[in-house]
Design a protein around this motif. Structure first.
Motif, PDB file in Angstrom:
ATOM      1  N   THR A  97       0.611  -1.262   0.094  1.00 14.18           N
ATOM      2  CA  THR A  97       0.082  -0.091  -0.031  1.00 14.18           C
ATOM      3  C   THR A  97       0.934   1.051  -0.011  1.00 14.18           C
ATOM      4  OG1 THR A  97      -0.018  -0.224   2.466  1.00 14.18           O
ATOM      5  CG2 THR A  97      -2.060  -0.975   1.162  1.00 14.18           C
ATOM      6  N   TRP A  98       2.163   1.312   0.734  1.00 15.14           N
ATOM      7  CA  TRP A  98       2.902   2.611   0.748  1.00 15.14           C
ATOM      8  C   TRP A  98       4.133   2.249  -0.348  1.00 15.14           C
ATOM      9  CZ3 TRP A  98       8.003   1.384   1.820  1.00 15.14           C
ATOM     10  CH2 TRP A  98       8.124   0.241   2.475  1.00 15.14           C
ATOM     11  N   ARG A  99       4.095   1.214  -0.845  1.00 15.90           N
ATOM     12  CA  ARG A  99       5.277   1.089  -1.743  1.00 15.90           C
ATOM     13  C   ARG A  99       5.242   1.751  -3.172  1.00 15.90           C
ATOM     14  NH1 ARG A  99       7.600  -5.063  -2.216  1.00 15.90           N
ATOM     15  NH2 ARG A  99       8.883  -5.353  -0.145  1.00 15.90           N
ATOM     16  N   LYS A 100       4.013   1.795  -3.616  1.00 13.60           N
ATOM     17  CA  LYS A 100       3.619   2.529  -4.834  1.00 13.60           C
ATOM     18  C   LYS A 100       3.763   3.902  -4.567  1.00 13.60           C
ATOM     19  CE  LYS A 100       0.485   2.963  -8.810  1.00 13.60           C
ATOM     20  NZ  LYS A 100      -0.882   2.323  -9.184  1.00 13.60           N
ATOM     21  N   PRO A 101       3.066   4.713  -3.766  1.00 14.62           N
ATOM     22  CA  PRO A 101       3.507   6.237  -3.711  1.00 14.62           C
ATOM     23  C   PRO A 101       5.155   6.515  -3.376  1.00 14.62           C
ATOM     24  CG  PRO A 101       2.138   5.397  -1.778  1.00 14.62           C
ATOM     25  CD  PRO A 101       2.095   4.180  -2.722  1.00 14.62           C
ATOM     26  N   VAL A 102       5.710   5.639  -2.707  1.00 10.12           N
ATOM     27  CA  VAL A 102       7.059   5.941  -2.321  1.00 10.12           C
ATOM     28  C   VAL A 102       7.837   5.900  -3.491  1.00 10.12           C
ATOM     29  CG1 VAL A 102       9.185   5.050  -1.242  1.00 10.12           C
ATOM     30  CG2 VAL A 102       6.896   5.358   0.186  1.00 10.12           C
ATOM     31  N   ALA A 103       7.442   4.812  -4.334  1.00 14.72           N
ATOM     32  CA  ALA A 103       8.305   4.558  -5.700  1.00 14.72           C
ATOM     33  C   ALA A 103       8.082   5.460  -6.615  1.00 14.72           C
ATOM     34  CB  ALA A 103       7.813   3.088  -6.377  1.00 14.72           C
ATOM     35  N   ILE A 104       6.778   6.185  -6.852  1.00 13.69           N
ATOM     36  CA  ILE A 104       6.656   7.299  -7.535  1.00 13.69           C
ATOM     37  C   ILE A 104       7.175   8.632  -6.965  1.00 13.69           C
ATOM     38  CG2 ILE A 104       4.671   8.790  -8.261  1.00 13.69           C
ATOM     39  CD1 ILE A 104       2.747   6.260  -8.509  1.00 13.69           C
ATOM     40  N   THR A 106       9.823   8.685  -5.137  1.00 11.51           N
ATOM     41  CA  THR A 106      11.395   8.631  -5.531  1.00 11.51           C
ATOM     42  C   THR A 106      11.721   8.599  -6.945  1.00 11.51           C
ATOM     43  OG1 THR A 106      11.173   6.919  -3.646  1.00 11.51           O
ATOM     44  CG2 THR A 106      13.156   6.944  -4.946  1.00 11.51           C
ATOM     45  N   ALA A 107      10.809   8.128  -7.980  1.00  7.72           N
ATOM     46  CA  ALA A 107      11.010   8.332  -9.255  1.00  7.72           C
ATOM     47  C   ALA A 107      11.083   9.597  -9.846  1.00  7.72           C
ATOM     48  CB  ALA A 107      10.108   7.447  -9.942  1.00  7.72           C
ATOM     49  N   PHE A 108      10.210  10.614  -9.292  1.00  7.57           N
ATOM     50  CA  PHE A 108      10.183  11.886  -9.725  1.00  7.57           C
ATOM     51  C   PHE A 108      11.307  12.610  -9.144  1.00  7.57           C
ATOM     52  CE2 PHE A 108       5.611  11.474 -10.471  1.00  7.57           C
ATOM     53  CZ  PHE A 108       5.586  11.873 -11.924  1.00  7.57           C
ATOM     54  N   ALA A 109      11.695  12.299  -7.993  1.00  6.21           N
ATOM     55  CA  ALA A 109      12.974  12.703  -7.366  1.00  6.21           C
ATOM     56  C   ALA A 109      14.276  12.425  -8.301  1.00  6.21           C
ATOM     57  CB  ALA A 109      13.263  12.521  -5.830  1.00  6.21           C
ATOM     58  N   GLY A 110      14.323  11.214  -8.668  1.00  8.39           N
ATOM     59  CA  GLY A 110      15.367  10.485  -9.495  1.00  8.39           C
ATOM     60  C   GLY A 110      15.404  11.341 -10.703  1.00  8.39           C
ATOM     61  N   VAL A 111      14.046  11.704 -11.538  1.00  8.37           N
ATOM     62  CA  VAL A 111      14.108  12.110 -12.628  1.00  8.37           C
ATOM     63  C   VAL A 111      14.780  13.688 -12.428  1.00  8.37           C
ATOM     64  CG1 VAL A 111      12.744  13.495 -14.252  1.00  8.37           C
ATOM     65  CG2 VAL A 111      12.263  10.893 -13.574  1.00  8.37           C
ATOM     66  N   ALA A 112      14.533  14.432 -11.513  1.00 14.64           N
ATOM     67  CA  ALA A 112      14.897  15.755 -11.290  1.00 14.64           C
ATOM     68  C   ALA A 112      16.331  15.717 -11.043  1.00 14.64           C
ATOM     69  CB  ALA A 112      14.162  16.415 -10.071  1.00 14.64           C
ATOM     70  N   LEU A 113      17.092  14.633 -10.323  1.00 12.29           N
ATOM     71  CA  LEU A 113      18.473  14.695 -10.052  1.00 12.29           C
ATOM     72  C   LEU A 113      19.182  14.325 -11.159  1.00 12.29           C
ATOM     73  CD1 LEU A 113      20.514  14.656  -7.980  1.00 12.29           C
ATOM     74  CD2 LEU A 113      20.038  12.344  -7.170  1.00 12.29           C
ATOM     75  N   GLY A 128      27.729   7.054 -10.959  1.00 10.85           N
ATOM     76  CA  GLY A 128      27.673   6.646  -9.674  1.00 10.85           C
ATOM     77  C   GLY A 128      26.349   6.464  -9.265  1.00 10.85           C
ATOM     78  N   ILE A 129      25.083   7.230  -9.394  1.00 14.33           N
ATOM     79  CA  ILE A 129      24.019   6.985  -8.803  1.00 14.33           C
ATOM     80  C   ILE A 129      23.515   5.789  -9.313  1.00 14.33           C
ATOM     81  CG2 ILE A 129      22.018   7.928  -8.478  1.00 14.33           C
ATOM     82  CD1 ILE A 129      23.053  10.701  -8.254  1.00 14.33           C
ATOM     83  N   SER A 130      23.651   5.507 -10.618  1.00 13.00           N
ATOM     84  CA  SER A 130      23.010   4.566 -11.304  1.00 13.00           C
ATOM     85  C   SER A 130      23.596   3.035 -10.706  1.00 13.00           C
ATOM     86  CB  SER A 130      23.373   4.640 -12.846  1.00 13.00           C
ATOM     87  OG  SER A 130      22.602   5.769 -13.252  1.00 13.00           O
ATOM     88  N   THR A 131      25.092   3.328 -10.424  1.00 11.95           N
ATOM     89  CA  THR A 131      25.620   2.083  -9.706  1.00 11.95           C
ATOM     90  C   THR A 131      25.140   1.756  -8.567  1.00 11.95           C
ATOM     91  OG1 THR A 131      27.724   2.436 -11.154  1.00 11.95           O
ATOM     92  CG2 THR A 131      27.831   1.073  -9.424  1.00 11.95           C
ATOM     93  N   ILE A 132      25.007   2.887  -7.898  1.00 19.26           N
ATOM     94  CA  ILE A 132      24.380   2.562  -6.477  1.00 19.26           C
ATOM     95  C   ILE A 132      23.064   2.074  -6.358  1.00 19.26           C
ATOM     96  CG2 ILE A 132      23.887   3.655  -4.189  1.00 19.26           C
ATOM     97  CD1 ILE A 132      25.889   5.564  -4.830  1.00 19.26           C
ATOM     98  N   GLY A 133      22.373   2.450  -7.176  1.00 19.06           N
ATOM     99  CA  GLY A 133      20.759   1.836  -7.366  1.00 19.06           C
ATOM    100  C   GLY A 133      20.901   0.577  -7.585  1.00 19.06           C
ATOM    101  N   LEU A 145      12.316  -0.027  -6.532  1.00 16.00           N
ATOM    102  CA  LEU A 145      13.220   1.070  -6.384  1.00 16.00           C
ATOM    103  C   LEU A 145      13.930   1.378  -7.873  1.00 16.00           C
ATOM    104  CD1 LEU A 145      14.987   0.508  -3.119  1.00 16.00           C
ATOM    105  CD2 LEU A 145      13.674   2.415  -3.673  1.00 16.00           C
ATOM    106  N   PHE A 146      13.655   0.320  -8.864  1.00 15.34           N
ATOM    107  CA  PHE A 146      14.469   0.495  -9.861  1.00 15.34           C
ATOM    108  C   PHE A 146      13.875   1.772 -10.568  1.00 15.34           C
ATOM    109  CE2 PHE A 146      15.232  -0.897 -14.411  1.00 15.34           C
ATOM    110  CZ  PHE A 146      16.668  -1.089 -14.296  1.00 15.34           C
ATOM    111  N   MET A 147      13.000   2.417 -10.533  1.00 13.82           N
ATOM    112  CA  MET A 147      12.307   3.468 -11.140  1.00 13.82           C
ATOM    113  C   MET A 147      13.233   4.674 -10.715  1.00 13.82           C
ATOM    114  SD  MET A 147       8.090   3.051 -11.032  1.00 13.82           S
ATOM    115  CE  MET A 147       7.812   4.623 -11.767  1.00 13.82           C
ATOM    116  N   ALA A 148      13.639   4.592  -9.401  1.00 11.57           N
ATOM    117  CA  ALA A 148      14.261   5.912  -8.855  1.00 11.57           C
ATOM    118  C   ALA A 148      15.509   5.970  -9.671  1.00 11.57           C
ATOM    119  CB  ALA A 148      14.471   5.505  -7.639  1.00 11.57           C
ATOM    120  N   PHE A 149      16.288   4.815 -10.031  1.00 14.16           N
ATOM    121  CA  PHE A 149      17.425   4.799 -10.737  1.00 14.16           C
ATOM    122  C   PHE A 149      17.494   4.558 -12.274  1.00 14.16           C
ATOM    123  CE2 PHE A 149      17.927   3.549  -6.476  1.00 14.16           C
ATOM    124  CZ  PHE A 149      18.672   4.489  -5.866  1.00 14.16           C
TER     125      PHE A 149
END
Length: 280
Positions: A97-104, A106-113, A128-133, A145-149
């Motif tokens: 229930t909370w994974r989806k909103p967190v993933a979304i 985090t994904a937008f934050a990843g896009v911005a970064l 480096g961030i991609s490797t950490i992901g 979490l793959f969406m974030a990276f």
């Protein structure tokens, strides 16, 4: 719901023909009518002694098909009676229930970064961030979490859907994205595909056992598509709604005959049985 089945199937099969050996099998109980069509599908784990006792007291034959080949089990479950239902139990508590909103988020934050790093020319930090992901994914097995990276995933699915619609428009495929849909594969074979995985293939040709024509049918409240050989024997059954225009375009593109009929009960049952027997 209330029904009187003629037979109970206790089944188990792999999720897809191309699934890994480590993938959890699909198991459950199916109630069949006198024609061998599925009335009710109850996925889940069933305790054998209790199930046998129930079947004995109810006077309903119980058949254990868990040890047959997965393709034959899936074929048996694909022959469904009008109004059939699949009923699942309550899902286990999870953090979904909370994974989806967190993933979304985090994904937008990843896009911005990623956009900031790319505009600043900081490609080393981007890599480096991609490797950490990827390392986190390996250790945590948290695929969401793959969406974030990999923010490109936000664009991949819409692009694939658009590409699939383009193939349907050109007559190279027919059916919804995700499947089941038909495409012409290599070696002049008609591929039945679901979720990018070929679940069956039939060679085209004007001889028995080869795909020669398509039958778009309507039976009571059911619709679907049959793949037939030159003798009119069903090779594969694809229940569901199909666009007549798309099916006609696909048939013309690949020199397949196309028929549109309202089937009687006898015709439908005969074709459904043939398609189940033809599935390897």
């Amino acid at each position: 719901m209330s029904l009187t089945p003629a037979l109970l199937y206790r089944y188990r099969h792999s999720p897809t023909p191309a699934s890994d050996d480590d993938a959890a099998p699909v198991q459950g109980l199916a109630a069949l009518d006198a024609d061998g069509l599925v009335l009710l599908d109850l996925p889940g784990d069933w305790y054998g002694p209790h199930l046998e006792e129930f079947a004995q007291k109810a006077g309903i034959p119980l058949e254990d098909i868990r040890y047959r080949s997965s393709s034959r089990v899936r074929a048996a479950l694909a022959s469904r009676a009008p109004g059939w239902r699949r009923i699942r139990g309550l899902p286990l508590p999870s953090t979904a229930t909370w994974r989806k909103p967190v993933a979304i988020c985090t994904a937008f934050a990843g896009v911005a970064l990623m956009a900031y790093l790319a505009s600043s020319g900081m490609w080393a930090a981007w890599r480096g961030i991609s490797t950490i992901g990827r390392v986190l994914l390996d250790f945590l097995d948290a695929k969401w979490l793959f969406m974030a990276f990999s923010p490109a995933l936000l664009l991949i699915r819409p692009a694939r859907i658009k590409f699939h619609r383009l193939r349907v428009k050109r007559g190279l495929a027919v059916g919804p994205y995700g499947g089941p849909y038909l495409i012409l594969g290599s070696f002049n074979k008609l591929h039945i595909t679901r979720a990018g995985v070929v679940i069956a293939d039939v060679r085209l040709g004007a001889s028995p056992g080869r795909a020669f024509s398509l039958l778009l049918y309507h039976y009571e409240d059911l619709t679907g598509l049959f793949v037939l050989d030159i003798k009119g024997r069903a090779l594969h059954h694809l229940p569901g709604r199909w666009s007549p225009q798309d099916v006609e375009h696909f048939a013309k593109r690949h020199d397949l005959l196309l028929a549109v009929h309202r089937l009687s009960r006898e015709e439908y049952l005969d074709l459904a049985r043939n398609s189940r027997e033809a599935t390897p």
